[in-house]
Structures are given as C-alpha cells and as structure tokens.
Design a protein around this motif. Structure first.
Motif, mmCIF file in Angstrom:
data_model
loop_
_atom_site.group_PDB
_atom_site.id
_atom_site.type_symbol
_atom_site.label_atom_id
_atom_site.label_comp_id
_atom_site.label_asym_id
_atom_site.label_seq_id
_atom_site.Cartn_x
_atom_site.Cartn_y
_atom_site.Cartn_z
ATOM 1 N N GLY A 1 8.118 -11.168 8.144
ATOM 2 C CA GLY A 1 9.434 -10.635 8.302
ATOM 3 C C GLY A 1 10.612 -11.671 8.458
ATOM 4 N N SER B 1 13.633 -9.122 12.139
ATOM 5 C CA SER B 1 13.870 -8.080 11.270
ATOM 6 C C SER B 1 13.103 -7.824 10.084
ATOM 7 N N ASP B 2 13.164 -6.532 9.561
ATOM 8 C CA ASP B 2 12.145 -6.465 8.335
ATOM 9 C C ASP B 2 10.831 -6.626 8.478
ATOM 10 N N GLU C 1 6.451 -6.229 9.002
ATOM 11 C CA GLU C 1 5.635 -5.424 8.448
ATOM 12 C C GLU C 1 4.260 -5.926 8.969
#
Length: 270
Positions: free
Chosen positions: A212, A222-223, A225
C-alpha cells in the motif's frame, strides 16, 4: 580504561571541532518585532524546523552533533550554534534554493519545512532572512510574497507488516479490519479465497503482510491490499529463538556493515 576518561576524550574532540552559527532573522512589515513579541510555541517551532531541515530523518537526529540556541535583538534573531560542517550544509542548501528559485532538488521533509516558513511569512507578514557565520549576506530570504511550490511526492508505495487483532472480515467487497497499537483501525482489501482459507480469524491476534501507500507527511497508511497472513503467537520460545539465531548466524557474519544492511531493507514493520 575508565568511563570518565572516555567521556573526557569525547568532550575534548567535541570542543576542538570548529564551531559556527546559523541565524534566522525575523522582521515584520512595520519593523516593530522584538524577542519579547515571540511566543514560546513559535520559538519551539523554529528550533524543531531548523533541526529537521539539517537532519530530516530519525537516524540523523539521533546522531546529530550538539546544538544550542539563543534569541537576540535586531527584530528577532533565532541563533543556533553548532559545528561548522552543519553551517556549510545549511548555507549550501539555502543558497541553492535561492539560486534555482525552486525546491525541486530537496527531499519531501525539507520542502515541507520551507513551505511552512513561507506560510508563516504570509500569515504574520514576516520577512525571514537565512544567515550564517560563513556567508557575508543572506543565503535566502522568505517573505509574504514568496511562493515556492512543493513538487515532492506526498507518499511512497511499499510492503508493510501489521500486527493486531482482526475484528471484522468479509463483506460484499471482500476486506478485513485490523486494530493496531500505532495506527488504530485499518481496512485491508482482500480476496474471498484469502479470507476463507484456513481458520476463522476474527477476534484473534494476527500478523499480516500488505502492500500500500504510506504518507510522507503524517505516516498514515492507505490503499492497503492483503498479501498474506502471518500467524501471530505471542509466546516466547527460547529453544526456537536459539535455533533461529544459530541458523542465521552463518549469513549474518558475512555482513560487514549491519547498519547499512538494515537501511537497505525494503519493507517496514509496524
């Protein structure tokens, strides 16, 4: 060799190293500023920002030389006394900003500090002159008309290890939620197969490896996975630890510079 002797040697070499100073002279539009007008929070900010400009990361801060501070008349002069090598660095960086008239060559941390100075100048109508003991004139001036633009990336992408309790998993768009000590609650995107594979993980302590983004401004993630789960069992096993150390010692003994090797690691543990 006594500890007192070693300490004396360190102090000796610290004292014989050539010293210099950095000065941030602050004036306002009507030239009425004096040290008694400077709030202690503003003094604290100047001290912190100058330190971070010279030593932007944690390791540099830990190993930085002795620095001392004084505030003097002449509008308000924030003066920092430190080794001449740091003065040369400060003069070089600020002179290069002045010469290029941009911040493009600086890392994110230093760009953000200059940006903070210019926002302060606009807000309070300040003129901030960057002076030092090796230059006859200001190496940089920031005032309420300065408009340097930050272009450094605000985040970097990497892989991270997270440890905590998974308190929710599943959903229409598969994901899991984990509580970490440092970052609180985080949401991790996952596949159905990753979530369904193995035992149910809700309300159990787990380690997870994710990919991420991490903010350079506030360290937020953030973001994220999911890459894989790592079973987290907080039970000390001395026998297992000794076996791992013995197995790793063969390759670890080949590393000539351990600090440099650690710095080169590509993942962050959280």
């Amino acid at each position: 060799m006594s500890v007192f002797f070693l300490y004396s040697v360190i102090l000796y070499f610290r004292n014989v190293e050539e010293q210099g100073y950095i000065e941030l002279r602050v004036t306002n539009k009507d030239n009425t500023l004096s040290p008694k007008n400077i709030d202690i929070n503003e003094v604290k900010d100047f001290i912190s920002d100058v330190e971070s400009f010279l030593y932007p990361n944690r390791k540099e801060k830990q190993n930085r030389p002795h620095m001392s501070y004084d505030i003097e008349e002449g509008s308000a002069k924030h003066k920092f006394f430190l080794p001449i090598t740091a003065v040369i660095l400060f003069n070089g960086l600020t002179s290069e900003i002045k010469s290029r008239n941009n911040l493009d060559f600086l890392d994110y941390k230093r760009q953000s500090i200059i940006d903070k100075f210019q926002k302060k100048a606009v807000k309070d109508g300040y003129i901030i002159e960057f002076n030092n003991s090796i230059a006859k004139e200001s190496s940089l001036v920031i005032d309420y008309t300065t408009n340097f633009i930050m272009i450094a990336p605000t985040f970097y992408e990497s892989e991270f290890y997270l440890y905590g309790e998974i308190y929710q998993e599943g959903g229409k768009n598969p994901n899991l939620h984990i509580t970490t000590n440092k970052y609180g609650n985080l949401t991790i995107a996952a596949t159905k197969e990753q979530i369904m594979n193995g035992e149910k993980k809700t309300y159990k302590p787990f380690g997870i490896k994710v990919r991420g983004k991490k903010s350079l401004e506030d360290d937020k993630l953030s973001d994220l996975e999911l890459i894989e789960f790592i079973q987290y069992k907080p039970v000390f096993n001395k026998s297992l630890l000794e076996k791992v150390i013995e197995k790793a010692s063969v390759n670890l003994s080949k590393i000539t510079n351990v600090d440099a090797w650690i710095d080169d690691l590509k993942t962050d543990g959280i």
